[in-house]
Design a protein around this motif. Structure first.
Motif, short mmCIF file in Angstrom:
data_model
loop_
_atom_site.label_atom_id
_atom_site.label_comp_id
_atom_site.label_asym_id
_atom_site.label_seq_id
_atom_site.Cartn_x
_atom_site.Cartn_y
_atom_site.Cartn_z
N THR A 11 0.83 -1.21 0.00
CA THR A 11 0.00 0.00 0.00
C THR A 11 0.86 1.25 0.00
O THR A 11 0.39 2.33 -0.36
CB THR A 11 -0.94 0.04 1.22
N SER A 18 -10.14 1.71 13.18
CA SER A 18 -10.55 3.09 12.91
C SER A 18 -9.49 4.08 13.33
O SER A 18 -9.32 5.13 12.71
CB SER A 18 -11.86 3.39 13.64
N LYS A 50 -6.57 6.04 11.33
CA LYS A 50 -6.75 7.37 10.75
C LYS A 50 -6.37 8.38 11.83
O LYS A 50 -7.20 8.77 12.67
CB LYS A 50 -8.20 7.56 10.31
N CYS A 51 -5.12 8.79 11.88
CA CYS A 51 -4.66 9.73 12.89
C CYS A 51 -3.41 10.43 12.37
O CYS A 51 -2.81 10.01 11.39
CB CYS A 51 -4.35 9.00 14.21
N TRP A 52 -3.03 11.50 13.04
CA TRP A 52 -1.88 12.29 12.62
C TRP A 52 -0.61 11.63 13.14
O TRP A 52 -0.39 11.56 14.35
CB TRP A 52 -1.99 13.71 13.14
N GLU A 72 -2.14 12.76 8.13
CA GLU A 72 -3.24 11.97 8.68
C GLU A 72 -3.54 10.75 7.83
O GLU A 72 -4.30 9.87 8.23
CB GLU A 72 -4.50 12.85 8.78
N ASN A 73 -2.92 10.66 6.65
CA ASN A 73 -3.29 9.62 5.69
C ASN A 73 -2.22 8.55 5.51
O ASN A 73 -2.30 7.76 4.58
CB ASN A 73 -3.59 10.27 4.33
N ASP A 110 -3.80 5.21 5.80
CA ASP A 110 -5.18 5.16 5.34
C ASP A 110 -5.42 4.07 4.30
O ASP A 110 -6.47 3.43 4.30
CB ASP A 110 -5.58 6.53 4.77
N ARG A 125 -5.70 0.88 6.14
CA ARG A 125 -6.96 0.87 6.89
C ARG A 125 -8.14 0.54 5.98
O ARG A 125 -8.99 -0.31 6.32
CB ARG A 125 -7.18 2.23 7.55
N LYS A 126 -8.19 1.16 4.81
CA LYS A 126 -9.30 0.91 3.89
C LYS A 126 -9.27 -0.52 3.37
O LYS A 126 -10.32 -1.15 3.22
CB LYS A 126 -9.23 1.90 2.73
N SER A 169 -10.39 -2.80 6.21
CA SER A 169 -11.82 -2.56 6.47
C SER A 169 -12.69 -3.24 5.41
O SER A 169 -13.72 -3.85 5.74
CB SER A 169 -12.11 -1.05 6.49
#
Length: 519
Positions: free
Chosen positions: A240, A302, A305-307, A391-392, A395, A398-399, A402
């Motif tokens: 990714t 979830s 998704k954070c800085w 923040e990404n 991501d 995560r996606k 998920s």
């Protein structure tokens, strides 16, 4: 003897550090030995992407793989010096004799094709074509110019299908009106969709392989999947990140506050873990107030998704390190919390005063002290260790996880569901200084993700309170006990954005009643 060995080890490391070749020479030495990046990565204990970054100059070798990598380069340099390439000869001379042609390299020793990447480490796209491994169309290219999925992430082949024969050339009719060329955003969207399909197929393939090996024993298959969860999720993470801007392999020097004083001592970073019980209710007092214990689904997933800080952490004092686009850890003195019927956003502390918190906790405290909420005073920031942040960063992973989780729930596939859960939970728990995951050494990220999960839970508690429900208890990252009709506040289900009734052992699970005290 021990002192002599220690001194010699230090001298050896100093000699290697003094003679580290530049990035281009690192790549030349590997290619001269016909080694793939995957082979080098396995030998020195890092990821293939890390080796690629070392060879392109995107990052320099760092522990724990630095020393074995330098030893490998030193050995290769002795075998393949810079002038070891044969000189070009225009023709035979009197002193030269005909040389036999080199023997073909056996297929078993041929380095596997690799994805073509630019100087920034990003995979390079070209004209679409059938992948040389699986035949599925891809825009990514191999180092020899042929179509190849990024990181060789190919679709699983159908074992029942016969091997495809080379396609015969087909005459192409020239159309008077050429087909429209997709725009760059459209190409990126298609490429992202193909990459998502490629990596998702890996999850299904792993589950199928372990289920077949276990001969239908689901418990044995699950045990095998959990055992391989860490290397599998790191492989997915690397894929990714194949075309991303930021590099996680250049481990920054960590400040002492991010290091545990000893194995027995707790971490110095306070993650704001809640353990709240409403003072107006008691399980020990008979009553008829109905309470529902709720579960937050995939709380840690979830929280990806954070800085997260990307570069080397830099020290600052006061508010100099506070910036919306920076992240890290901060030494603060929080303002008093004066709302006993709501959980304290800093968690339950034994001692007052200054403490180290993550950026996720500080951001929550700053929001609650702002004009929108006005629930507390502004925290005092004494010092910080921060760097530029995004923040990404996680991501895409995560996606991907998920989507795999949602599909497993829809198909009632417990094996895949538990495998995905093991991947993201172990990914987070081992990204610090863990012997189980030597590819990533970021304890700051681990603390920030944990704190983000607690901050997300606090937000749900506050939302319920604003809707007129009482928060009877809030614990961990995923447990919330509420009075009243919680379904008017949260959607019910097993999705990431949904809540479900908590079931399990213990009195305070599912639906129960409590009594009121001191109201």
């Amino acid at each position: 003897m021990r002192e002599e060995n220690s001194v010699e080890a230090l001298l050896e490391e100093a000699r290697l550090n003094a003679s580290i070749p530049p990035p281009a020479e690192r790549q030349r030495l590997r290619e001269a030995a016909s080694l793939s990046r995957a082979q080098v990565a396995a030998a020195v204990g890092v990821g293939r992407t890390t080796v690629a970054n070392w060879e392109t100059g995107h990052s320099d070798p760092t522990p724990p793989g630095r020393l074995p990598y330098l030893k490998l380069l030193k050995g290769l340099a002795e075998i393949y010096p810079p002038d070891s390439a044969p000189a070009a000869v225009s023709g035979p001379t009197a002193d030269s004799a005909p040389q036999p042609a080199p023997a073909p390299v056996p297929a078993a020793f041929t380095a596997p094709p690799e994805t073509l990447r630019g100087l920034d480490g990003r995979a390079i796209e070209g004209d679409p074509g059938p992948c040389i491994r699986c035949g599925i169309e891809t825009t990514y290219q191999s180092t020899d110019g042929r179509p190849l999925h990024s990181g060789a992430m190919c679709q699983p082949a159908d074992p029942a299908a016969p091997a495809a024969a080379p396609a015969a050339p087909v005459p192409v009719e020239v159309s008077p009106t050429p087909a429209p060329v997709p725009s760059r955003p459209e190409r990126r969207a298609r490429s992202a969709a193909r990459a998502q399909a490629d990596t998702t197929a890996l999850i299904a393939r792993a589950v199928q392989d372990e289920a077949e090996r276990a001969g239908g024993d689901e418990d044995a298959a699950l045990k095998a999947l959990i055992k391989r969860a860490i290397p599998d999720v790191m492989h997915l993470f690397n894929e990714t990140r194949a075309t991303a801007r930021y590099d996680y392999t250049a481990y920054p020097a960590l400040p002492d506050v991010l290091k545990k004083p000893s194995k027995k001592d707790p971490d110095q970073i306070w993650e704001a873990r809640p353990k709240f019980h409403h003072p107006g209710y008691s399980l020990k007092v008979l009553g008829d107030v109905k309470v529902t214990a709720l579960d937050v689904n995939a709380a840690y997933l979830s929280a990806l998704k954070c800085w997260l800080p990307i570069g080397k952490l830099e020290h600052s004092t006061g508010t100099d390190g506070i910036d919306p686009k920076r992240s890290g850890v901060h030494l603060i003195t929080p303002a008093p919390w004066t709302h006993p019927h709501l959980p304290d956003p800093i968690g339950d502390r034994d001692e007052p005063g200054a403490l180290w918190v993550t950026n996720a906790t500080l951001r929550l405290l700053q929001r609650l002290s702002g004009p929108k909420y006005g629930l507390m005073g502004t925290p005092v920031v004494h010092e910080s260790w921060t760097s530029g942040a995004t923040e990404n960063f996680l991501d895409a992973l995560r996606k991907l996880l998920s989507a795999a989780r949602d599909e497993a729930i829809e198909n009632r596939d417990t094996l895949t569901l538990e495998y995905v859960k093991a991947m993201y939970s172990k990914f987070i728990s081992t990204m610090g200084e863990s012997i189980h995951n030597r590819e990533m050494v970021r304890p700051d990220w681990m603390h920030i993700i944990h704190s983000q999960a607690y901050a997300n839970l606090w937000g749900k508690a506050y939302k319920a309170s604003q809707a007129g429900l009482d928060v009877v208890a809030m614990m961990g990252t995923d447990e919330l006990h509420l009075t009243g009709d919680w379904r008017k506040v949260f959607p019910e289900g097993r999705g990431v954005s949904q809540m479900k009734i908590k079931h399990g052992e213990g009195k305070a699970t599912g639906e129960y009643t409590v009594g009121q005290v001191g109201r």
